[in-house]
Design a protein around this motif. Sequence first.
Motif, PDB file in Angstrom:
ATOM      1  N   PRO A  20       0.845  -1.196   0.000  1.00 18.72           N
ATOM      2  CA  PRO A  20       0.000   0.000   0.000  1.00 18.72           C
ATOM      3  C   PRO A  20       0.884   1.250   0.000  1.00 18.72           C
ATOM      4  O   PRO A  20       1.945   1.274   0.606  1.00 18.72           O
ATOM      5  N   LEU A  21       0.439   2.249  -0.673  1.00 16.38           N
ATOM      6  CA  LEU A  21       1.197   3.489  -0.814  1.00 16.38           C
ATOM      7  C   LEU A  21       1.347   4.165   0.539  1.00 16.38           C
ATOM      8  O   LEU A  21       0.369   4.328   1.268  1.00 16.38           O
ATOM      9  N   ASP A  22       2.581   4.514   0.888  1.00 18.30           N
ATOM     10  CA  ASP A  22       2.851   5.224   2.137  1.00 18.30           C
ATOM     11  C   ASP A  22       2.037   6.514   2.157  1.00 18.30           C
ATOM     12  O   ASP A  22       1.974   7.230   1.160  1.00 18.30           O
ATOM     13  N   GLU A  23       1.420   6.808   3.282  1.00 20.59           N
ATOM     14  CA  GLU A  23       0.541   7.975   3.383  1.00 20.59           C
ATOM     15  C   GLU A  23       1.276   9.272   3.053  1.00 20.59           C
ATOM     16  O   GLU A  23       0.728  10.174   2.425  1.00 20.59           O
ATOM     17  N   ARG A  24       2.550   9.370   3.448  1.00 17.73           N
ATOM     18  CA  ARG A  24       3.311  10.590   3.177  1.00 17.73           C
ATOM     19  C   ARG A  24       3.597  10.740   1.691  1.00 17.73           C
ATOM     20  O   ARG A  24       3.562  11.844   1.155  1.00 17.73           O
ATOM     21  N   VAL A  25       3.827   9.630   1.023  1.00 20.80           N
ATOM     22  CA  VAL A  25       4.019   9.669  -0.432  1.00 20.80           C
ATOM     23  C   VAL A  25       2.686  10.001  -1.104  1.00 20.80           C
ATOM     24  O   VAL A  25       2.646  10.770  -2.065  1.00 20.80           O
ATOM     25  N   TRP A  26       1.613   9.443  -0.583  1.00 20.49           N
ATOM     26  CA  TRP A  26       0.280   9.739  -1.108  1.00 20.49           C
ATOM     27  C   TRP A  26       0.004  11.245  -1.035  1.00 20.49           C
ATOM     28  O   TRP A  26      -0.508  11.846  -1.974  1.00 20.49           O
ATOM     29  N   ILE A  27       0.371  11.874   0.077  1.00 20.80           N
ATOM     30  CA  ILE A  27       0.174  13.311   0.240  1.00 20.80           C
ATOM     31  C   ILE A  27       0.957  14.074  -0.839  1.00 20.80           C
ATOM     32  O   ILE A  27       0.434  14.995  -1.464  1.00 20.80           O
ATOM     33  N   LEU A  48       7.447  19.277   3.481  1.00 19.07           N
ATOM     34  CA  LEU A  48       6.770  19.916   4.599  1.00 19.07           C
ATOM     35  C   LEU A  48       5.347  19.392   4.745  1.00 19.07           C
ATOM     36  O   LEU A  48       4.897  19.052   5.848  1.00 19.07           O
ATOM     37  N   LEU A  49       4.628  19.285   3.624  1.00 23.32           N
ATOM     38  CA  LEU A  49       3.265  18.739   3.655  1.00 23.32           C
ATOM     39  C   LEU A  49       3.244  17.299   4.164  1.00 23.32           C
ATOM     40  O   LEU A  49       2.332  16.894   4.872  1.00 23.32           O
ATOM     41  N   ALA A  50       4.253  16.534   3.761  1.00 23.28           N
ATOM     42  CA  ALA A  50       4.326  15.126   4.145  1.00 23.28           C
ATOM     43  C   ALA A  50       4.889  14.935   5.551  1.00 23.28           C
ATOM     44  O   ALA A  50       4.807  13.837   6.112  1.00 23.28           O
ATOM     45  N   GLY A  51       5.486  15.985   6.105  1.00 24.00           N
ATOM     46  CA  GLY A  51       6.022  15.905   7.466  1.00 24.00           C
ATOM     47  C   GLY A  51       7.348  15.183   7.572  1.00 24.00           C
ATOM     48  O   GLY A  51       7.649  14.588   8.615  1.00 24.00           O
ATOM     49  N   VAL A  52       8.131  15.216   6.501  1.00 21.64           N
ATOM     50  CA  VAL A  52       9.450  14.567   6.506  1.00 21.64           C
ATOM     51  C   VAL A  52      10.456  15.502   5.845  1.00 21.64           C
ATOM     52  O   VAL A  52      10.083  16.504   5.247  1.00 21.64           O
ATOM     53  N   SER A  53      11.728  15.138   5.928  1.00 20.62           N
ATOM     54  CA  SER A  53      12.749  15.932   5.250  1.00 20.62           C
ATOM     55  C   SER A  53      12.677  15.673   3.747  1.00 20.62           C
ATOM     56  O   SER A  53      12.092  14.679   3.293  1.00 20.62           O
ATOM     57  N   LYS A  54      13.279  16.560   2.983  1.00 16.81           N
ATOM     58  CA  LYS A  54      13.279  16.428   1.530  1.00 16.81           C
ATOM     59  C   LYS A  54      13.981  15.130   1.097  1.00 16.81           C
ATOM     60  O   LYS A  54      13.470  14.408   0.238  1.00 16.81           O
ATOM     61  N   SER A  55      15.099  14.820   1.722  1.00 21.33           N
ATOM     62  CA  SER A  55      15.828  13.604   1.337  1.00 21.33           C
ATOM     63  C   SER A  55      15.043  12.346   1.711  1.00 21.33           C
ATOM     64  O   SER A  55      15.038  11.357   0.971  1.00 21.33           O
TER      65      SER A  55
END
Length: 155
Positions: A20-27, A48-55
Amino acid sequence: MTAYVDLMRENNIPSSSHQPLDERVWIAINRIERAELHEPLRESELALLAGVSKSHLNRMFVINTGKTPADYWADRRIHAARSALTESSRSVKTIAYELGFSSLSHFSTWVRKKTGMSPRTLRRSPLKVKRRPASELAPLSPHIAAARTQTKRSR
């Protein structure tokens, strides 16, 4: 979300092989799909929208889609460029500006790099938009079908 589904099909990834697609990637995908094509992709905004660093977003995106967010964005833009060139009578210059290119020469170079053809040659090409026969496409997995339904509802 349709670009994600197309990506999975284009890479011949069977529906049973992906998680299943990771929710942060889905965002991030949802934001990319809704973004105006003339605006530049801002990976820092996606992160920022996904709540993770760019890398970290880049790593997760590659794991989930096989591409970076920038590659995904470029694929969306080239698909739009190809469609506009083959399905409309707008000038190449107009299409270039609609897609956010500040010069016709930059757009032409970019299209040639991505497709192997100049915009004019692409427009005249008898092979318009590459489509695969349905028999070659993997069936949609349940989570992609659900995500597609979610996207339609949110519009």
